[in-house]
Design a protein around this motif. Structure first.
Motif, PDB file in Angstrom:
ATOM      1  N   ASP A  65       0.788  -1.108   0.074  1.00  0.00           N
ATOM      2  CA  ASP A  65      -0.136  -0.021   0.147  1.00  0.00           C
ATOM      3  C   ASP A  65       1.040   1.251  -0.132  1.00  0.00           C
ATOM      4  O   ASP A  65       0.578   2.076   0.774  1.00  0.00           O
ATOM      5  N   ALA A  66       1.769   1.283  -0.847  1.00  0.00           N
ATOM      6  CA  ALA A  66       2.950   2.369  -1.013  1.00  0.00           C
ATOM      7  C   ALA A  66       2.946   2.934  -2.370  1.00  0.00           C
ATOM      8  O   ALA A  66       2.981   2.095  -3.442  1.00  0.00           O
ATOM      9  N   TRP A  67       2.985   4.365  -2.637  1.00  0.00           N
ATOM     10  CA  TRP A  67       3.302   5.056  -3.852  1.00  0.00           C
ATOM     11  C   TRP A  67       4.747   5.157  -4.051  1.00  0.00           C
ATOM     12  O   TRP A  67       5.816   5.165  -3.009  1.00  0.00           O
ATOM     13  N   GLY A  68       5.480   4.830  -4.879  1.00  0.00           N
ATOM     14  CA  GLY A  68       6.881   5.258  -5.346  1.00  0.00           C
ATOM     15  C   GLY A  68       7.468   5.456  -6.936  1.00  0.00           C
ATOM     16  O   GLY A  68       6.573   4.784  -7.687  1.00  0.00           O
ATOM     17  N   TRP A  69       8.436   5.857  -7.111  1.00  0.00           N
ATOM     18  CA  TRP A  69       8.870   5.976  -8.376  1.00  0.00           C
ATOM     19  C   TRP A  69       9.663   4.653  -8.605  1.00  0.00           C
ATOM     20  O   TRP A  69      10.341   4.010  -7.779  1.00  0.00           O
ATOM     21  N   GLU A  70       9.629   4.171  -9.940  1.00  0.00           N
ATOM     22  CA  GLU A  70      10.367   3.098 -10.349  1.00  0.00           C
ATOM     23  C   GLU A  70      10.854   2.977 -11.777  1.00  0.00           C
ATOM     24  O   GLU A  70      10.120   3.967 -12.656  1.00  0.00           O
ATOM     25  N   ILE A  71      11.753   2.304 -12.155  1.00  0.00           N
ATOM     26  CA  ILE A  71      12.195   2.367 -13.442  1.00  0.00           C
ATOM     27  C   ILE A  71      11.101   1.483 -14.088  1.00  0.00           C
ATOM     28  O   ILE A  71      10.552   0.343 -13.379  1.00  0.00           O
ATOM     29  N   PRO A  72      11.165   1.319 -15.338  1.00  0.00           N
ATOM     30  CA  PRO A  72      10.276   0.383 -15.944  1.00  0.00           C
ATOM     31  C   PRO A  72      11.142  -1.026 -15.967  1.00  0.00           C
ATOM     32  O   PRO A  72      12.275  -0.965 -16.298  1.00  0.00           O
TER      33      PRO A  72
END
Length: 174
Positions: A65-72
């Motif tokens: 239940d977390a938002w975050g930046w990720e690489i593809p």
């Protein structure tokens, strides 16, 4: 000491994962029943532009239940070369076609429970080809300055193990 696996029993299997129970011999001849997850390998890319920005996806992960930046990043199809899979995943998930990819890092993000292996490449150019193929992969896609990565890690806006390993490797490489 190296643990010795005597057997593995399949507990559950589908197209995404294979959960097993392993009989593992540890020190002193003792045995441990250890659960593990076997998965297909994955490939992805860190795409950097000429303004020293990195292509990232802002995603919600329901498990934590977390938002975050990720690489593809995504799975490597049977018979698919990791570099081809990485290029495909970048384009499908972001709408950007990466330029030439070169090896960056290989990571096993959760080796205590899973055999998951991610092969990550780097591209220094990309061409926009249209919207992502799936609207559910991310909330938004942005070019984020590499100079902001440390702050995003500190704020816990980047928590994915593979993304952390790849971006911090890029920063450490200069």
């Amino acid at each position: 000491m190296r643990w010795r696996v005597h057997s593995e029993t399949e507990l559950y299997r589908d197209e995404w994962l294979d959960i097993r129970l392993a009989d593992v011999e540890i020190s002193g001849g003792r045995h441990l029943q250890h659960r593990l997850i076997r998965t297909q390998p994955g490939a992805g890319a860190v795409v950097v532009d000429d303004r020293q920005r990195v292509l990232l996806m802002w995603r919600h992960r329901f498990i934590t239940d977390a938002w975050g930046w990720e690489i593809p990043i995504g799975g490597i199809n049977p018979g698919e070369d990791p570099v081809a899979a990485a290029a495909r995943e970048v384009e499908e998930e972001t709408g950007w076609r990466p330029g030439p990819l070169r090896p960056l890092v290989v990571t096993h993000p959760t080796p205590g429970i899973s055999d998951s292996q991610h092969t990550i490449f780097r591209a220094d150019t990309a061409t926009y080809v249209g919207p992502p193929q799936e609207d559910w992969e991310s909330e938004r896609i942005e070019w984020v300055p590499l100079s902001e990565i440390r702050e995003l890690v500190d704020k816990q806006d980047i928590v994915s193990g593979t993304t952390l390993a790849a971006l911090l490797y890029v920063l450490a490489s200069g």
